[in-house]
Motif scaffolding. Structure first.
Motif, short mmCIF file in Angstrom:
data_model
loop_
_atom_site.label_atom_id
_atom_site.label_comp_id
_atom_site.label_asym_id
_atom_site.label_seq_id
_atom_site.Cartn_x
_atom_site.Cartn_y
_atom_site.Cartn_z
N LYS A 57 -26.64 4.81 4.86
CA LYS A 57 -27.67 5.02 3.84
C LYS A 57 -28.08 6.49 3.78
N VAL A 58 -28.19 7.12 4.95
CA VAL A 58 -28.53 8.54 5.00
C VAL A 58 -27.43 9.36 4.35
N LEU A 59 -26.17 9.04 4.68
CA LEU A 59 -25.05 9.79 4.12
C LEU A 59 -24.98 9.65 2.61
N ASN A 60 -25.26 8.47 2.11
CA ASN A 60 -25.23 8.28 0.66
C ASN A 60 -26.34 9.09 -0.04
N THR A 61 -27.50 9.19 0.61
CA THR A 61 -28.56 10.03 0.06
C THR A 61 -28.14 11.49 0.07
N LEU A 62 -27.54 11.92 1.18
CA LEU A 62 -27.07 13.30 1.28
C LEU A 62 -25.98 13.57 0.24
N LEU A 63 -25.18 12.56 -0.06
CA LEU A 63 -24.12 12.72 -1.06
C LEU A 63 -24.72 13.07 -2.42
#
Length: 855
Positions: free
Chosen positions: A580-586
């Motif tokens: 979820k964090v990585l998708n936000t960073l994406l």
């Protein structure tokens, strides 16, 4: 004359609750109950009065006739006299009534004890039915009751769960549905109910003086010693919060002296037992001084867990007890199993567990992140115990002085008590509160009689918090570049420094200091430190719900083009909870490299989970990114390398042309310029390790990792770089699989040392530790240290399951299979093989680690 018998009071409480339609009253329901009474009787019984009646607040006087009449009328009686008369009739109709002196005293004691238990239940920081019995405390009291000792005590700081443990012990032994010792007399007295005991004219000091005088000059202990046939059991006196009954030091010591005389005189009456609970600070000041007398140890049972340095004999909650409480709060077992060991260790402190359950026991709170929760728990704990205290000024002066003496932790964690207080009498009350509230801890580090009392913060995170606030206070309550640079120069790279930075970052976030938040990412921090800080920012705003708008305000368009974050999105993010964090960073990424780094991480996570469908999705996105970018010095793109892995696992086939290209990596390498890896290079090198692992080509895996370190020695210089540690683990695995044990042992010890030096709070993920344990298990197996091998493999297996990394699980099961084969543990061997089959059947990949199936 109003008979304020506790039997009547308890019955009145029960009738009021029945009329109100609840089994247990909560403090926030007293207002509604006040309104219900008003609606029925037309009379006002205030919310405060109801809190006293039901034990939520201490009362120093008896209830008024008006209060009792009104409550009786609410229960459909004419008045209080009518209520008592009806109660007497019910009592009179009972077919059997034991009128012996023992039974008469037992009924009186039971009535008082029930009121005490009700008071403590109502004051519990969480619904009492969600708490659990502490097995240690039950065993401690059981062993004491069976011993020749006259007294025992539970010693621990405030918020340790002493009162709750005593309630469970009292219900187990005397007041439950099937009590272990129903014929005993148990007087259960608590400081918060002591004021209400005035309703019966009960005074602990007088009680100890008279030793429960029966009237007519008869003394309880002497009477039943002279008439043992009339005694049915033991007399148990429980005093919970002994140090809170008499708050002043003089009264406390006087009361203790009376209690001590009472206990010592029980040598002639072994059926009289005393159980206390006291704070650690009280034990050190009052009780501890008598320990030099042999008589003390003769009469007092302190238990096997007594720690003379910290004055605690009641251990923290066990891991299983923590999980049981969480399950009682309806936490999903799958969620609880994913909590890190570091977080569970924090929750073993009952007060922090209580705060966590309060924070998370909200129907609207669907997001649970242990990282954020831990900081919220600590912050709330400090707010309650320090800043909201009447003595907060003196407390903060003491804490500031302690920070100075410790040099913010650089001079160690201890200082002399005499240096801290410096004979300043103004500090003594605040100091005692800090000890009682488990902010500070005293330890006697002397060997014999001479006391050498040292003081420290109760936990390292308190030192970290107050250190961060010290810097904030000295920079005008604003997080700025000079403040951060001062912290950077003051502390070397360490878990302590990153913890201080996190507190500063939280301070900047909660006070909307956007400029201060941006300053963190301009600092020359280590990769893992920047990853921690960026993740904390994202997690916080994900929790708030409107994260994208708020993050866009903090990091305006163009910010991450000038300050790309892909360089510190490292292997620490290899955890499915980070998706979820990585998708936000994406969504925040502005450079192709940042997007490629995140997509490659997401692909590798899906690969480790053997999630074919997610691998295909990520592969499609990586293809788009690679199509628009030049290959540069690379002979192969990340897309081509990952596609080779996907096709091999999905169809069991390899592209011969691509395989040839992959295997000729050495001739294509160009390390003329000693520069750091690009995102594409790092992705390809990681993919090559997986390819050689999947193909079972350990000779080539060894050649590749060896040449990588030879041709690019700069990666050796950063000890904590997750990519470097991962390459070392794969090299050790290759050494093992080619029969070269010594280099594997050397590498394994080195990686283990690094991971221990920079523990879980420094590394987000556990995948490095999992792989190191897998390697260590194989080394122990080779050395025929089978117990060590099993422990290492089972530890790795637990972490692999938490991460849901099925490739690691398969690798580890193959090792367990070999261990069980050597030990002829056929059942366990069969179970391991069956679990490997289950993993392979759970994925649509048709090929998984073929080189590890047969041994």
């Amino acid at each position: 004359m109003i008979d304020l018998s506790y039997d009547f009071i308890i019955t009145l409480q029960s009738e009021v609750l029945r009329q109100f339609g609840v089994e247990n009253l909560q403090p926030n329901q007293c207002k509604q109950l006040t309104q219900a009474i008003m609606n029925h009787t037309g009379k006002l019984v205030s919310e405060t009065t109801l809190k006293r009646v039901f034990g939520f607040a201490v009362t120093q006087h008896s209830f008024s006739r008006f209060t009792l009449n009104t409550l009786a009328q609410y229960c459909r009686f004419r008045d209080w006299d009518d209520f008592q008369a009806q109660y007497y009739k019910k009592q009179f109709r009972q077919p059997v009534q034991d009128d012996s002196k023992w039974e008469d005293i037992r009924r009186k004691a039971t009535a008082i004890s029930h009121y005490t238990i009700l008071t403590l239940r109502n004051r519990c920081g969480m619904p009492f039915d969600k708490t659990i019995p502490r097995q240690y405390c039950l065993h401690h009291i059981e062993k004491f009751l069976e011993s020749k000792y006259s007294a025992t005590v539970l010693i621990a700081p405030a918020g340790w769960g002493k009162s709750i443990s005593l309630i469970h012990a009292a219900e187990h032994n005397w007041f439950g549905r099937n009590p272990a010792s129903p014929q005993d007399i148990c007087w259960f007295i608590n400081a918060h109910a002591a004021g209400s005991l005035l309703l019966k004219g009960f005074n602990l000091s007088s009680w100890l003086d008279n030793q429960l005088n029966l009237g007519n000059g008869e003394n309880f202990r002497e009477y039943f010693s002279a008439h043992p046939e009339e005694r049915s059991g033991r007399l148990i006196l429980i005093i919970d919060g002994f140090d809170e009954i008499a708050m002043s030091a003089d009264k406390l010591k006087l009361l203790y002296n009376k209690l001590e005389d009472f206990i010592y005189s029980n040598d002639l009456h072994p059926w009289v037992k005393v159980i206390l609970s006291v704070r650690s600070s009280t034990w050190g000041e009052v009780f501890h001084q008598t320990q030099q007398y042999p008589a003390f140890r003769k009469f007092w049972y302190l238990g096997p867990e007594m720690d003379e340095e910290t004055n605690i004999n009641m251990p923290a909650l066990t891991e299983q007890e923590v999980k049981s409480v969480l399950y009682n709060f309806d936490f999903d077992p799958a969620t609880v199993r994913l909590f890190s060991d570091h977080f569970i260790q924090r929750l073993r402190h009952p007060y922090y567990l209580q705060l966590f359950c309060q924070l998370s026991n909200n129907p609207d709170q669907s997001f649970v992140d242990e990282n954020l929760s831990l900081f919220e728990i600590i912050s709330r704990f400090i707010q309650h115990r320090v800043f909201q205290s009447p003595a907060n000024t003196f407390k903060m002066q003491l804490i500031e002085k302690l920070l100075g003496l410790l040099d913010m932790g650089r001079a160690g964690i201890y200082t002399d008590k005499s240096n801290l207080l410096n004979q300043n009498a103004d500090y003594f009350p605040a100091y005692k509160e800090l000890l009682a509230d488990n902010i500070l801890v005293e330890e006697n580090l002397s060997q014999e009689i001479m006391f050498n009392v040292k003081v420290r913060f109760a936990h390292n995170f308190l030192l970290e918090y107050f250190t961060a606030m010290h810097f904030v206070n000295h920079h005008g309550q604003t997080v700025s570049a000079p403040l951060l640079e001062q912290v950077l120069s003051a502390f070397p790279q360490s878990p302590f420094r990153i913890a201080v930075f996190k507190w500063l970052l939280r301070y900047a976030i909660t006070r909307s200091q956007a400029d201060g938040i941006r300053e963190f990412f301009r600092l020359p921090l280590a990769t893992s430190e920047k990853a921690h800080l960026l993740e904390y920012v994202v997690l916080h705003y994900q929790k708030e719900g409107t994260h994208q708008e708020q993050l866009s305000t903090i990091f305006p368009p163009g910010y991450f083009r000038k300050n790309p974050f892909g360089q510190f999105i490292a292997d620490d993010f290899m955890h499915f909870k980070k998706r979820k964090v990585l998708n936000t960073l994406l969504n925040m990424a502005e450079s192709a490299d940042d997007r490629l780094k995140i997509r490659c991480n997401l692909f590798v996570m899906a690969l480790m989970q053997l999630d074919a469908e997610q691998c295909e999705i990520e592969l499609t996105n990586i293809r788009k990114l690679c199509a628009g970018e030049p290959a540069g010095d690379m002979w192969i793109t990340p897309y081509e390398a990952f596609l080779f892995i996907y096709e091999y696992l999905k169809f069991g086939q390899t592209n011969a042309e691509m395989r040839e290209k992959l295997y000729h990596y050495a001739s294509c390498w160009n390390f003329k310029h000693q520069k750091s890896f690009t995102t594409g290079e790092e992705a390809v090198y990681r993919a090559l390790c997986f390819i050689f692992l999947l193909l079972g080509d350990y000779h080539q895996l060894l050649l590749f990792t060896s040449r990588l370190f030879e041709q690019h020695p700069s990666i050796l210089f950063n000890r904590t770089d997750p990519f470097r540690l991962m390459m070392l683990c794969w090299k050790a695995q290759a050494h093992l699989s080619t029969g070269d044990i010594q280099p594997a042992r050397r590498i394994s010890c080195h990686v283990d040392s690094v991971l221990k030096h920079y523990p879980a709070e420094f590394y987000n993920g556990k995948h490095l530790e999992t792989l190191q344990k897998i390697v260590a298990a194989q080394i122990h197996l080779h050395d025929q240290e089978f117990n060590k091998a099993i422990r290492a493999a089972e530890s790795a297996m637990e972490m692999a399951h938490k991460l849901d990394f099925k490739i690691f699980a398969l690798l580890n099961y193959s090792i367990l299979d070999r261990i069980y084969h050597h030990l002829k543990m056929d059942k366990q061997k069969k179970d391991a093989q069956q679990k490997m089959i289950v993993i392979r059947q759970s994925t649509t990949f048709i090929q998984t680690l073929p080189g590890l199936v047969e041994h």
